[in-house]
Write a protein that holds these residues in place. Structure first.
Motif, PDB file in Angstrom:
ATOM      1  N   SER A 116      85.111 130.860  76.384  1.00  0.00           N
ATOM      2  CA  SER A 116      85.623 132.203  76.661  1.00  0.00           C
ATOM      3  C   SER A 116      85.272 132.651  78.076  1.00  0.00           C
ATOM      4  O   SER A 116      86.103 133.236  78.784  1.00  0.00           O
ATOM      5  N   THR A 117      84.067 132.366  78.493  1.00  0.00           N
ATOM      6  CA  THR A 117      83.626 132.752  79.835  1.00  0.00           C
ATOM      7  C   THR A 117      84.422 132.026  80.909  1.00  0.00           C
ATOM      8  O   THR A 117      84.783 132.612  81.945  1.00  0.00           O
ATOM      9  N   VAL A 118      84.711 130.752  80.682  1.00  0.00           N
ATOM     10  CA  VAL A 118      85.526 129.991  81.626  1.00  0.00           C
ATOM     11  C   VAL A 118      86.924 130.600  81.725  1.00  0.00           C
ATOM     12  O   VAL A 118      87.491 130.739  82.833  1.00  0.00           O
ATOM     13  N   LEU A 119      87.495 130.974  80.596  1.00  0.00           N
ATOM     14  CA  LEU A 119      88.814 131.603  80.599  1.00  0.00           C
ATOM     15  C   LEU A 119      88.796 132.930  81.341  1.00  0.00           C
ATOM     16  O   LEU A 119      89.739 133.271  82.065  1.00  0.00           O
ATOM     17  N   LYS A 120      87.713 133.691  81.173  1.00  0.00           N
ATOM     18  CA  LYS A 120      87.588 134.966  81.892  1.00  0.00           C
ATOM     19  C   LYS A 120      87.686 134.743  83.404  1.00  0.00           C
ATOM     20  O   LYS A 120      88.392 135.467  84.109  1.00  0.00           O
ATOM     21  N   GLN A 121      86.970 133.736  83.875  1.00  0.00           N
ATOM     22  CA  GLN A 121      86.959 133.465  85.307  1.00  0.00           C
ATOM     23  C   GLN A 121      88.307 132.936  85.797  1.00  0.00           C
ATOM     24  O   GLN A 121      88.674 133.132  86.957  1.00  0.00           O
ATOM     25  N   ALA A 122      89.034 132.274  84.898  1.00  0.00           N
ATOM     26  CA  ALA A 122      90.340 131.735  85.275  1.00  0.00           C
ATOM     27  C   ALA A 122      91.403 132.825  85.330  1.00  0.00           C
ATOM     28  O   ALA A 122      92.227 132.876  86.260  1.00  0.00           O
ATOM     29  N   VAL A 123      91.402 133.719  84.345  1.00  0.00           N
ATOM     30  CA  VAL A 123      92.437 134.765  84.255  1.00  0.00           C
ATOM     31  C   VAL A 123      92.115 135.950  85.152  1.00  0.00           C
ATOM     32  O   VAL A 123      92.987 136.517  85.796  1.00  0.00           O
ATOM     33  N   ARG A 124      90.849 136.375  85.173  1.00  0.00           N
ATOM     34  CA  ARG A 124      90.399 137.490  86.014  1.00  0.00           C
ATOM     35  C   ARG A 124      91.203 138.761  85.763  1.00  0.00           C
ATOM     36  O   ARG A 124      91.782 139.352  86.679  1.00  0.00           O
ATOM     37  N   GLU A 125      91.217 139.177  84.531  1.00  0.00           N
ATOM     38  CA  GLU A 125      91.936 140.402  84.167  1.00  0.00           C
ATOM     39  C   GLU A 125      91.010 141.612  84.279  1.00  0.00           C
ATOM     40  O   GLU A 125      89.918 141.622  83.716  1.00  0.00           O
ATOM     41  N   ASN A 126      91.462 142.625  84.982  1.00  0.00           N
ATOM     42  CA  ASN A 126      90.693 143.863  85.083  1.00  0.00           C
ATOM     43  C   ASN A 126      90.532 144.523  83.721  1.00  0.00           C
ATOM     44  O   ASN A 126      91.416 144.430  82.861  1.00  0.00           O
ATOM     45  N   ARG A 127      89.414 145.205  83.548  1.00  0.00           N
ATOM     46  CA  ARG A 127      89.210 145.980  82.328  1.00  0.00           C
ATOM     47  C   ARG A 127      90.274 147.071  82.247  1.00  0.00           C
ATOM     48  O   ARG A 127      90.688 147.641  83.267  1.00  0.00           O
ATOM     49  N   PRO A 128      90.717 147.401  81.025  1.00  0.00           N
ATOM     50  CA  PRO A 128      91.757 148.424  80.887  1.00  0.00           C
ATOM     51  C   PRO A 128      91.339 149.786  81.427  1.00  0.00           C
ATOM     52  O   PRO A 128      92.175 150.538  81.951  1.00  0.00           O
ATOM     53  N   CYS A 129      90.058 150.108  81.320  1.00  0.00           N
ATOM     54  CA  CYS A 129      89.604 151.405  81.829  1.00  0.00           C
ATOM     55  C   CYS A 129      89.734 151.476  83.351  1.00  0.00           C
ATOM     56  O   CYS A 129      89.858 152.573  83.917  1.00  0.00           O
ATOM     57  N   GLN A 130      89.741 150.319  84.010  1.00  0.00           N
ATOM     58  CA  GLN A 130      89.920 150.277  85.467  1.00  0.00           C
ATOM     59  C   GLN A 130      91.401 150.383  85.840  1.00  0.00           C
ATOM     60  O   GLN A 130      91.766 151.105  86.778  1.00  0.00           O
ATOM     61  N   SER A 131      92.239 149.675  85.097  1.00  0.00           N
ATOM     62  CA  SER A 131      93.668 149.669  85.423  1.00  0.00           C
ATOM     63  C   SER A 131      94.365 150.962  85.022  1.00  0.00           C
ATOM     64  O   SER A 131      95.271 151.436  85.719  1.00  0.00           O
ATOM     65  N   LEU A 132      93.947 151.532  83.902  1.00  0.00           N
ATOM     66  CA  LEU A 132      94.630 152.717  83.371  1.00  0.00           C
ATOM     67  C   LEU A 132      93.889 154.016  83.667  1.00  0.00           C
ATOM     68  O   LEU A 132      94.398 155.098  83.369  1.00  0.00           O
ATOM     69  N   HIS A 133      92.681 153.901  84.205  1.00  0.00           N
ATOM     70  CA  HIS A 133      91.903 155.083  84.610  1.00  0.00           C
ATOM     71  C   HIS A 133      91.736 156.083  83.472  1.00  0.00           C
ATOM     72  O   HIS A 133      92.017 157.276  83.622  1.00  0.00           O
ATOM     73  N   VAL A 134      91.283 155.592  82.333  1.00  0.00           N
ATOM     74  CA  VAL A 134      91.055 156.462  81.188  1.00  0.00           C
ATOM     75  C   VAL A 134      89.553 156.576  80.932  1.00  0.00           C
ATOM     76  O   VAL A 134      88.766 155.700  81.290  1.00  0.00           O
ATOM     77  N   ILE A 135      89.173 157.676  80.305  1.00  0.00           N
ATOM     78  CA  ILE A 135      87.782 157.884  79.919  1.00  0.00           C
ATOM     79  C   ILE A 135      87.566 157.232  78.559  1.00  0.00           C
ATOM     80  O   ILE A 135      88.326 157.470  77.623  1.00  0.00           O
ATOM     81  N   THR A 136      86.554 156.396  78.445  1.00  0.00           N
ATOM     82  CA  THR A 136      86.320 155.636  77.217  1.00  0.00           C
ATOM     83  C   THR A 136      84.935 155.932  76.645  1.00  0.00           C
ATOM     84  O   THR A 136      84.054 156.454  77.338  1.00  0.00           O
ATOM     85  N   LEU A 137      84.753 155.579  75.374  1.00  0.00           N
ATOM     86  CA  LEU A 137      83.455 155.797  74.729  1.00  0.00           C
ATOM     87  C   LEU A 137      82.375 154.939  75.376  1.00  0.00           C
ATOM     88  O   LEU A 137      81.238 155.374  75.537  1.00  0.00           O
ATOM     89  N   GLU A 138      82.725 153.712  75.704  1.00  0.00           N
ATOM     90  CA  GLU A 138      81.780 152.821  76.383  1.00  0.00           C
ATOM     91  C   GLU A 138      81.981 152.941  77.882  1.00  0.00           C
ATOM     92  O   GLU A 138      83.113 153.015  78.358  1.00  0.00           O
ATOM     93  N   ALA A 139      80.894 152.978  78.614  1.00  0.00           N
ATOM     94  CA  ALA A 139      80.993 153.101  80.071  1.00  0.00           C
ATOM     95  C   ALA A 139      81.855 151.988  80.643  1.00  0.00           C
ATOM     96  O   ALA A 139      81.759 150.827  80.234  1.00  0.00           O
ATOM     97  N   CYS A 140      82.713 152.342  81.575  1.00  0.00           N
ATOM     98  CA  CYS A 140      83.627 151.366  82.169  1.00  0.00           C
ATOM     99  C   CYS A 140      82.832 150.361  83.009  1.00  0.00           C
ATOM    100  O   CYS A 140      82.079 150.752  83.907  1.00  0.00           O
ATOM    101  N   PRO A 141      82.981 149.065  82.727  1.00  0.00           N
ATOM    102  CA  PRO A 141      82.239 148.050  83.486  1.00  0.00           C
ATOM    103  C   PRO A 141      82.645 148.036  84.960  1.00  0.00           C
ATOM    104  O   PRO A 141      83.707 148.517  85.342  1.00  0.00           O
TER     105      PRO A 141
END
Length: 205
Positions: free
Chosen positions: A85-110
């Motif tokens: 899973s970690t290797v795939l993360k580094q390959a795809v490099r998808e931004n967290r949704p809270c970063q792309s959509l600029h929404v306030i979430t229950l968990e702090a945005c990474p």
């Protein structure tokens, strides 16, 4: 540095961003006790699978040395799925949704660079559940329910898109299944080997 990371990243909001926003909005309107319960499980729930693995090993060593070997291997299978899973993360490099959509979430945005696809939590939970199925059907059922709840909680708290958790579940289940099937070929020999030496208490009471 922030700009460089952002420009190299993938924006997955076009896949199911609308569903994600609806879930996050529902979380904001949910009772606070429910949000706290789900957030707590999302953060600490992986400990459940460690407990189930320990229970599976303890029960197996009293009943079946081969199952005990599979129980001992369950954490390793889960960690290997996490590596994939970690290797795939580094390959795809998808931004967290809270970063792309600029929404306030229950968990702090990474921070930027903490990639979203696939969900490591979902991967770990699914891999653990599959590994436990090879040890005990009862524990497998409990772990499967726990894995689905963990995956759903990651969207609820705003950490992942739905496609992130689905991919995580698929990666975890696939990797763990392939490894567990391979292990099954040698489980008898390993149980016999461990049963002869000082490590016998690991596979037999």
């Amino acid at each position: 540095m922030h700009t460089a990371i952002t420009t190299q990243a993938y924006d997955g909001s076009g896949i199911d961003g609308a569903i994600y926003v609806n879930v996050v909005d529902t979380a904001h309107h949910a009772p606070s006790w429910l949000d706290q319960l789900i957030s707590g499980y999302s953060t600490y729930g992986l400990a459940l699978f460690a407990v189930l693995m320990l229970i599976g090993w303890w029960q197996a060593r009293h009943r079946d040395a081969v199952r005990a070997v599979k129980a001992l291997a369950a954490p390793a299978l889960t960690v290997l799925a996490f590596v994939v899973s970690t290797v795939l993360k580094q390959a795809v490099r998808e931004n967290r949704p809270c970063q792309s959509l600029h929404v306030i979430t229950l968990e702090a945005c990474p921070a930027p660079g903490d990639w979203s696809f696939p969900s490591n939590h979902a991967t770990l939970a699914a891999a653990a559940a599959v590994a436990l199925w090879f040890v005990s059907a009862r524990l497998g059922v409990i772990a499967t329910i726990g894995a689905l709840a963990m995956a759903a909680s990651r969207v609820w708290v705003g950490a992942h898109y739905p496609h992130d958790i689905l991919a995580g579940l698929a990666v975890g289940a696939l990797v763990a299944t392939l490894l567990a099937l391979a292990l099954s070929r040698y489980a008898d020999a390993m149980a016999t080997l461990l049963g002869r030496g000082r490590l016998r208490p690991l596979v037999a009471s």
